[in-house]
Structures are given as structure tokens and as C-alpha cells.
Write a protein that holds these residues in place. Sequence first.
Motif, mmCIF file in Angstrom:
data_model
loop_
_atom_site.group_PDB
_atom_site.id
_atom_site.type_symbol
_atom_site.label_atom_id
_atom_site.label_comp_id
_atom_site.label_asym_id
_atom_site.label_seq_id
_atom_site.Cartn_x
_atom_site.Cartn_y
_atom_site.Cartn_z
ATOM 1 N N ASP A 202 0.803 -1.227 0.000
ATOM 2 C CA ASP A 202 0.000 0.000 0.000
ATOM 3 C C ASP A 202 0.831 1.269 0.000
ATOM 4 O O ASP A 202 0.292 2.372 0.154
ATOM 5 C CB ASP A 202 -0.914 0.007 1.228
ATOM 6 C CG ASP A 202 -0.121 0.020 2.541
ATOM 7 O OD1 ASP A 202 1.090 -0.322 2.508
ATOM 8 O OD2 ASP A 202 -0.705 0.359 3.586
ATOM 9 N N HIS A 223 -10.549 2.897 -6.425
ATOM 10 C CA HIS A 223 -9.815 1.951 -7.277
ATOM 11 C C HIS A 223 -10.347 2.028 -8.703
ATOM 12 O O HIS A 223 -11.554 2.197 -8.921
ATOM 13 C CB HIS A 223 -9.955 0.516 -6.758
ATOM 14 C CG HIS A 223 -9.382 0.311 -5.394
ATOM 15 N ND1 HIS A 223 -8.091 -0.134 -5.182
ATOM 16 C CD2 HIS A 223 -9.921 0.509 -4.162
ATOM 17 C CE1 HIS A 223 -7.864 -0.211 -3.873
ATOM 18 N NE2 HIS A 223 -8.951 0.182 -3.237
ATOM 19 N N THR A 257 -6.093 4.194 -6.871
ATOM 20 C CA THR A 257 -5.205 3.065 -7.130
ATOM 21 C C THR A 257 -5.612 2.421 -8.453
ATOM 22 O O THR A 257 -6.801 2.175 -8.696
ATOM 23 C CB THR A 257 -5.297 2.026 -5.999
ATOM 24 O OG1 THR A 257 -4.888 2.639 -4.776
ATOM 25 C CG2 THR A 257 -4.408 0.820 -6.277
ATOM 26 N N ARG A 268 -0.479 -3.511 -9.558
ATOM 27 C CA ARG A 268 -1.106 -2.514 -8.688
ATOM 28 C C ARG A 268 -0.246 -1.259 -8.664
ATOM 29 O O ARG A 268 0.924 -1.311 -8.275
ATOM 30 C CB ARG A 268 -1.277 -3.054 -7.266
ATOM 31 C CG ARG A 268 -1.750 -2.009 -6.269
ATOM 32 C CD ARG A 268 -2.035 -2.582 -4.898
ATOM 33 N NE ARG A 268 -2.346 -1.510 -3.944
ATOM 34 C CZ ARG A 268 -3.027 -1.685 -2.813
ATOM 35 N NH1 ARG A 268 -3.476 -2.881 -2.482
ATOM 36 N NH2 ARG A 268 -3.252 -0.655 -2.014
ATOM 37 N N ASN A 270 -0.070 2.236 -6.905
ATOM 38 C CA ASN A 270 -0.580 3.084 -5.826
ATOM 39 C C ASN A 270 -0.436 4.558 -6.218
ATOM 40 O O ASN A 270 0.471 4.928 -6.953
ATOM 41 C CB ASN A 270 0.177 2.796 -4.537
ATOM 42 C CG ASN A 270 -0.112 1.411 -4.001
ATOM 43 O OD1 ASN A 270 -1.269 0.999 -3.906
ATOM 44 N ND2 ASN A 270 0.931 0.656 -3.665
#
Length: 617
Positions: A202, A223, A257, A268, A270
Motif C-alpha cells: 500500500d 480503485h 489506485t 497494482r 498506488n
Amino acid sequence: MSNPRFDTSLYLPTSVKEMKQLGWDYVDVVLFSGDAYVDHPSFGAAVIGRTLQREGYRVAIVPQPNWQDDLRDFRKFGAPRLFFGVSPGAMDSMVNHYTAARRRRSDDPYTPGGRHGARPDYPSIVYSRILRDLYPDTPIILGGIEPSMRRLSHYDYWQDRLRPSILTETGADMIVYGMGELPIVELARRLEAGTPVADITDLKQTVVLRPLSEMPAEGADGHIILHSFEECLAHKRKQAENFRHIEQQSNRMEGDTLWQPTGSVAVRVNPMYPPMTTAQIDASFDLPYTRYPHPRYKGKTIPAYDMIRHSINLHRGCFGGCAFCTISAHQGKFIASRSKGSIMREARQVTAMDDFKGYISDLGGPSANMYTLGGKDREICRKCLRPSCLHPSPCKNLNTDHSALLDIYHSVDSLPGVKKSFVGSGVRYDLSMHPTGDRRIDAANLRYNRELITSHVSGRLKVAPEHTCPHVLNLMRKPSFGLYHRFDDLFRRTNRDAGLNQQLIPYFISSHPGCREEDMAELAVETKHLNLRLEQVQDFTPTPMTLSTEIYYTGIHPYTGEKVFTAVTPEQKQAQRRFFFWYDPAERGKIVRSLTAMGRRDIIGKLFPVGHKQKKH
């Protein structure tokens, strides 16, 4: 006091011998850099190394390791206590290595002597794979422009194909994208506290690979689920649709995100940290840089360093949003400005350098005249999705007051030992000439333009109109060429009034998406009318994570969904480029035949009037 040019103890250690001279028997972090080691705030590896050093970590650096021998450079420090950092270089390795025509360059400005061949193509991939083979259990963290711009699926011009996130091709654990001081310190702290790198998912401004099962459902708050890499491979329109989200989120003050399924994993991304505060950016620039190349390069020149050694960077970020530029994707569009005190401390350090002759080569930044500028109401900025604060017209919420920048110029120029300071980085004249209706600001900005021209130009001021045709400029997110005419008029009048004889040098690009051969012919007429013999020109080079590159690859504008013509073949590109050189007798015949074929004999008459004898150049 020791001379910083020759005292290795003043630098991060580059060898085990230097490490032991510091009294160390281990290191916390080893940084591998594709550039020579220059201890200067313009070189990313030095910035990250000094930042970690300030936090108490022992950092070694391995500049330009040999990846083709027995790999001793990768082994010499052994496994660090925390992680390996891989910084491919301050310049994208493929732009560094190849021209727009994909021809191999013969030099490398970030290598001693400008020598070619000191780094591989894609150092992020090559260095990381070597380290993963040698040290399977040690975290590997990527940073710098190359992995930052390849953090999601991207078009690779040099291989002419769509590629997945570079993280999937390296074996590394994480990408720290953009300006890395804040995330790298937080990462080091978490690793030191015993958190496995696989559990650090994260951290802002990082990219990690996660199981597909962790990806949230479509529409989850905070997201955005992008089209998968495989979908983008099959459908270019989906790649274009992805880009709109990617650009908007990278330019937000508080982004979402991003997730992109790629094979059996999810990439992913961030969101970025908020823009650095003045105190934070001061802390980075106030680190104890020697400002010199490491003593290991004694007697050798590093061309990129020679260009910037007496320069001072005033801020980071750019809100121009040019379609072909990656600055905002890397540094963000919100300006993080240094304090006057920090700038003056660096200016005094520059004047104390043993090779300083009185001239500061550049007082600037990503865009030279954005220092302290930004939104007047930050709450409006917080909600904004515009990639540019200047296109299609300057935002009404934008503060354009150049007074603080003028104060910096005056203060630096008043320092003992400073004969003159130049502005060598790009000036946005659409920003400095924008009428605000506020008489005080408009007067200050006019004063800025005049002082820029009379006091901070080394005989030639370079600006970047990029093109002349309205529809091409609109795709570029650049202002009307009529504004260049206005600035050119101001430049000429100011020079005349000051008794100066300086040149305004414009940059232009050919083969940009949306540009046809006929548009280049119109550009040739415009530049002839201005009596220009162009020298600062280039063919458009697609680089990852720009709007222009997405249009080049997909043929679709990500924001409108409309199809856009782009010159992609070598023949199409050369046909456009030759119009830059309409005055060259060797090009005249080809230009005439081309204009005849497109039915534009009117342009032939404008470029080559009957009875006009072409001068030989």
C-alpha cells in the motif's frame, strides 16, 4: 579542508576499499546506476543515496556495472541488509541509445568521455535479472524514468510492440515511480522494522504485483480497474481507453489506485504522494552534495554534468501537459518550489566551485517560469482532472504572477562573484504573456519577459512553439502559433530598445500525430515568412506514457475516441522532415514534386517564387 574533487570519503562508496575507509563492514542499500556517479542534485542515484544517508542508512553505489563479464561489479558488496536499488539513469535508456530513426547513437552523455556502450538497453531489466539470479532472497527496487514510464502496459517504439508493465519482465519486487525521496525512506523504514517486501503493498508511489484474487471489484471506491494487458494487445482502442485513466490519475492531487490484470497477476499502481512541501523539497536540495563527479573519473569529462554543473533547479513539476512530454507523469503537474533561502544556499555553493567563472548556466526547472505558480484555490485543484493548466487556455484558477521568480533572479545576480545568470531551460511564453486583468500581475509579467530577454539570455533564447498548424498544436496541447508571433515581436522590440542583437530560436517537431505532409508545407511557408533557417528540429519519437505515443500506436485519441492520422513509415517521416529544410537546394526537387502531387502549387509559389534564385547554404 579536503578538496571535494579528490576526497572519496565525501562520496557514497563505490568500492569495498572506499567502504572500509569509512569504517563500515556492511551496507544497508546498494544502488546500481546506469549513469556515471555524479554527486549532484540533478542525478537521481545521488539524490536517493544522499536521502537514505541522511536517515542514517549506509548506502553504496555501483555506477555503470559491467553486465557482460563475470559480474564482479554485482557481487562486490554482497547482499545489502535492506535492498538493492536499480536506477537505469537520468535519461531513458532507449532515447539515450537510439535516434528517432532507430539508429544507434555513437555517444552517451552520462558516461565518462561520452563513451558509448557503458550501459545495456533496458538496464532495469538487465540489472534486475542479474541481481535476482545472484541474490534470490534480497529485495530489488526499481526507480527512475525508465521503469516509471513503463509501470503499466506501454508501446515500445524500438521494438514496435505493446509490452506489459516492466515489473513483470524484471524479477524485481517493486517500482518506486516519480520523485523517490518520500517513498524510498518509508520503504527502508518498513523493511528495517521487519516487514517482508511482499507484504508492502500500500506504499504510495509504488508499483507491485499482486494475485488476481486481491483485485477489487469494478467500481470499488478509490480503485480503477484497467483493461487487461491481453485485452489491450487484442484491441488498441482498449489501450487508448486505459491511457486516459492513467494520465488523469497521475495528474491528480489525490489519485486512485490503478489495477491492470496481466497474465496470472495484477499490476497494482498506488497513487502519488501529495506534492512535496517547500520544507520537503528544500531538505532534498540541501543534502551535502559535493556537486562534482566521483574522484574515480579524474581527468575525464562527463558531458551531461558539464551542461548542468553551474545550474540551479528552482522547482519540480510542470502543469503544461504537453502531449509528447513525460514530466507531469514523473514529477506531477503540481509545482513544488524551493524556498528562496535554499536556492541562495545552492547559489553560494556554485560560486565557491573551483571552476566557476561567474556565470550560472541555468536558473530554471522543468519549465523555467513555473516557480511558485499553481492554483489559487487548492480545493478546486484537488478535484481537477485536467492534464494541463494551460491548454486549451490558461485555467482561471491559475496564479501566473512571476514576481517571486523575478526576486530570485535579482537576488542571485546580486551575489558576489556572479556576473550573470542565464535561463537555459524552456520558458512557457503562453504563461508569461497571458493577460490576467490584474494590472499588478500583468505589469510584473511584462517586466519578467523584458528582464528575461535583456538580462538572462546568452545571445539566443530557445522556445518551443513545436508547430504552426492549429489542429496539430491542439493535439500537442500547445498554444496558437499566433502567440509565438506576439512573443517574437516583443523579443525584437525589447532587443531594439536595449541595443541588443539576440536571436529567438524556435523548436519544431515533424511527424507528430495529426500532422500531414501538407501541414509541414504550411509550416515551411510560415518559417520562411519569419526568415528562419531552422536548426532546432526533430522527428517525433514515441516514448512510453505520453498522449502522443498512445495516439501514434493506437491511431485513436484517448479523450475523444476519434481516429487520428499519424506518419509511421520511414518514407512518411522523411517526407515531412524535408520541409524543415525547404531552403536546401538538394531538397527543392523533392518538395516541388510532393506539393504538385498534393495539388498545392500555391505553396510552391510561396516557397520558390518565380525568378528567385535559391542561395546555397
